[in-house]
Structures are given as C-alpha cells and as structure tokens.
Design a protein around this motif. Structure first.
Motif, PDB file in Angstrom:
ATOM      1  N   ASP A   1      56.604 -28.062  35.198  1.00 39.50           N
ATOM      2  CA  ASP A   1      56.931 -29.145  35.610  1.00 39.50           C
ATOM      3  C   ASP A   1      56.889 -30.451  34.567  1.00 39.50           C
ATOM      4  O   ASP A   1      56.638 -31.612  35.091  1.00 39.50           O
TER       5      ASP A   1
ATOM      6  N   GLU B   1      58.350 -34.038  35.335  1.00 39.36           N
ATOM      7  CA  GLU B   1      57.546 -35.027  36.324  1.00 39.36           C
ATOM      8  C   GLU B   1      56.369 -35.361  35.818  1.00 39.36           C
ATOM      9  O   GLU B   1      55.690 -36.416  36.089  1.00 39.36           O
TER      10      GLU B   1
ATOM     11  N   GLU C   1      53.017 -39.817  45.796  1.00 43.00           N
ATOM     12  CA  GLU C   1      53.189 -38.728  44.972  1.00 43.00           C
ATOM     13  C   GLU C   1      52.431 -37.621  45.894  1.00 43.00           C
ATOM     14  O   GLU C   1      53.139 -36.280  46.002  1.00 43.00           O
TER      15      GLU C   1
END
Length: 315
Positions: free
Chosen positions: A136, A139, A19
């Motif tokens: 986001d 995500e 990540e």
C-alpha cells in the motif's frame, strides 16, 4: 491551545480516528487510553455537529463529512510537522536528520547504494532508512511516513505529489554462459521455446508485469518455470540452467560481472523503463529535503545514459 474555539490538540486525535476508524486502535496508537479517545471523539462530534464515526455491522465507518476531513486534516498536520523541522539554514556537515527512502531492490542496486555512500560523505550526521515499496505504498506515502520514493513512472500517475524522472533503462536477456543451445543471439522462436525465470511482485503473487505487457502484443504466453519476489535474485536462478531471464540492462550488467552469465538482446521491441522520484508536497520547500533530492538527482545523472526511445514499461 485553542484556535477559533477549537482545541488544536484534537487534530492529532481526529487524524488517527479517521485513519483507524476504531476508538480502541486509535487510543493504542496515541497512548491515551480508550476513555481518553472516547472523550475526544465526543468533543469532536460536538464541534462538527456530526457523528464522524458510525457503526455498520461490527465495524465503524466514516460519515460523508468525516470522509471530506481525511485529506485536509492530514495535510494540515504534515505542514505543521514540516514547519517544526525547519531551520534558519541547512548545512549538510552539521545537520542531524533521518530520511526514509523507498525503492525496489533493482533501484537500490543500480542507484541508491551509490546515493547512500555519497550522502555519507557529504553529510556525516544524516541517517538513511531504505525500505522496499510496501503493498500500500501510496497510502503510506500520503500519511507522510516516507520522505522520498522511486518507482516506475506509471505507478505514480495518480500521485498528487511532486515528481521528476530520474533515469531510464532498457531490457535484455540473461542466459547461463554454458547454455548448450543459445549462441550469440536469440530468435523470437528460441525465446518462446525456453523456460523463463520471472519476478512476481506483491504478497498476492499477482501476474508478472512483463507478461501483462507481452501477451496482448504478441498473442502468446511465455513458459514460466520459476519465479521470485525480487529482481536481485533473478540472475542466480539462471546459472546452471537452460532458462532465460528478461530484466533491466543495468542490473544485468552488474550480474554478468559476478556470475557465469551472458547478456543478449531481447528479440522483441520492449519499451524502456522510466524510474521516477516523488516526494511529499509538504516538503517541497524544506531546505534539507531539497538538498536530499539534489543528491539523488546528482548521482542518477552519473548513470551511463543511453539513447532510449520514447515510451515506458513498468517491469
């Protein structure tokens, strides 16, 4: 602990490295020190026979193999987390758990405020953290940081997680009750002649969602005189002005009860909005989470459903 000669402790480090794509940042998140993260990366490289992270200029990027590991590694850890939180039975009166929910201020006003009050009555030890959708949000959702999200249906079309429609809403216009030139209805020409107050969502103040739908269909652009980054403030910016706002009917009904405003029908055929609830697939069979979803759906069912035609709009 080892599983088929692989140290399972490395899974958490691998997920963080995939990540962050940065050893220093990964070590800070994991609180293991940079030398520990570097040693773990070396062991992971030896296991997979691949560099996993490689320098490109001044940054690190994932190798093709590492890219294929992102989703299965994260999914494995989420499944483990879900398994560890399971209990033999779920009792809302005794359950101690924290849920993180994500919804716009519009959904919070018309639905989530009632949901939170209802949950407080049914499960006194359950706590709720309510967030606005981040930029986001997909995500964040995929990382397992949210238990549930409520968004307009089109935003969730690419989700691989389970979802279900919650409620529909239509759109209306709001004008100040003392507006000097608007009567009991609005014509299309009046609508286009007035200045508009609109919502712009996102840090980049991207195009107004309603405008993206409106302009291609009518070949004209509304005169936007004022914008705000949330739905709840929109009615306040109409009071005492000759402007008009187009927004969700349920939110408008809430506003006219508290402010000197009048609600009028929109002089264009605007498709309805469909708000949809989605949740992580790894929590699909979790008893506590299933109970949470049932409570949200139960409260949503109490909304005054109207006869709304098929279709949806992402405003």
């Amino acid at each position: 602990m080892r599983f088929e000669r692989f140290d399972l402790n490395l899974l958490v480090i691998l997920d963080t490295l995939l990540e962050e794509r940065n050893v220093t940042k990964a070590s800070e998140r994991l609180h293991i020190g940079q030398s520990g993260a570097s040693a773990a990366l070396k062991r992971l490289r030896e296991h997979f026979g691949d560099e996993l992270l490689v320098p490109v200029g001044r940054r690190m990027t994932l190798t093709p193999l590492a890219q294929t590991l992102v989703e299965p590694v994260r999914e494995a850890l989420l499944q483990v987390r879900a398994a560890l939180s399971r209990r033999p039975a779920f009792d809302p009166q005794t359950e101690h758990r924290r849920f993180t929910l994500c919804a716009s201020d519009y959904v919070t006003t018309v639905l989530m405020a009632d949901v939170i009050r209802h949950i407080a009555e049914q499960a006194p030890h359950v706590s709720i953290e309510l967030r606005r959708p981040p930029r986001d949000f997909a995500e964040v959702f995929d990382r397992g940081e949210l238990d549930l999200i409520v968004m307009p249906e089109p935003y969730l079309t690419q989700f691989t997680h389970p979802s279900t429609p919650l409620f529909r809403d239509t759109h209306v216009c709001l004008v100040w009750s003392g507006h000097p030139s608007v009567g009991e209805s609005l014509t299309f020409e009046q609508y286009m002649a007035l200045g508009h107050v609109v919502v712009r969502l996102g840090e980049d103040a991207r195009a107004v969602m309603f405008e993206e739908w409106f302009q291609p269909r009518y070949g004209r652009q509304r005169r936007i005189e004022c914008s705000v980054d949330n739905f709840s403030t929109l009615p306040l910016l109409v009071v005492g002005t000759q402007r008009v706002a187009t927004l969700h009917r349920r939110l408008a009904e809430h506003a006219v009860r508290h402010l000197p405003l009048r609600m009028l029908e929109v002089p264009v055929d605007v498709p309805p909005l469909v708000e949809t609830m989605a949740w992580p697939r790894h929590l699909q069979n979790d008893p506590a989470h299933a109970w949470l979803r049932e409570q949200v759906q139960m409260v949503a069912a109490r909304l005054d459903h109207r006869s709304i035609p098929d279709g949806s709009f992402t405003g």
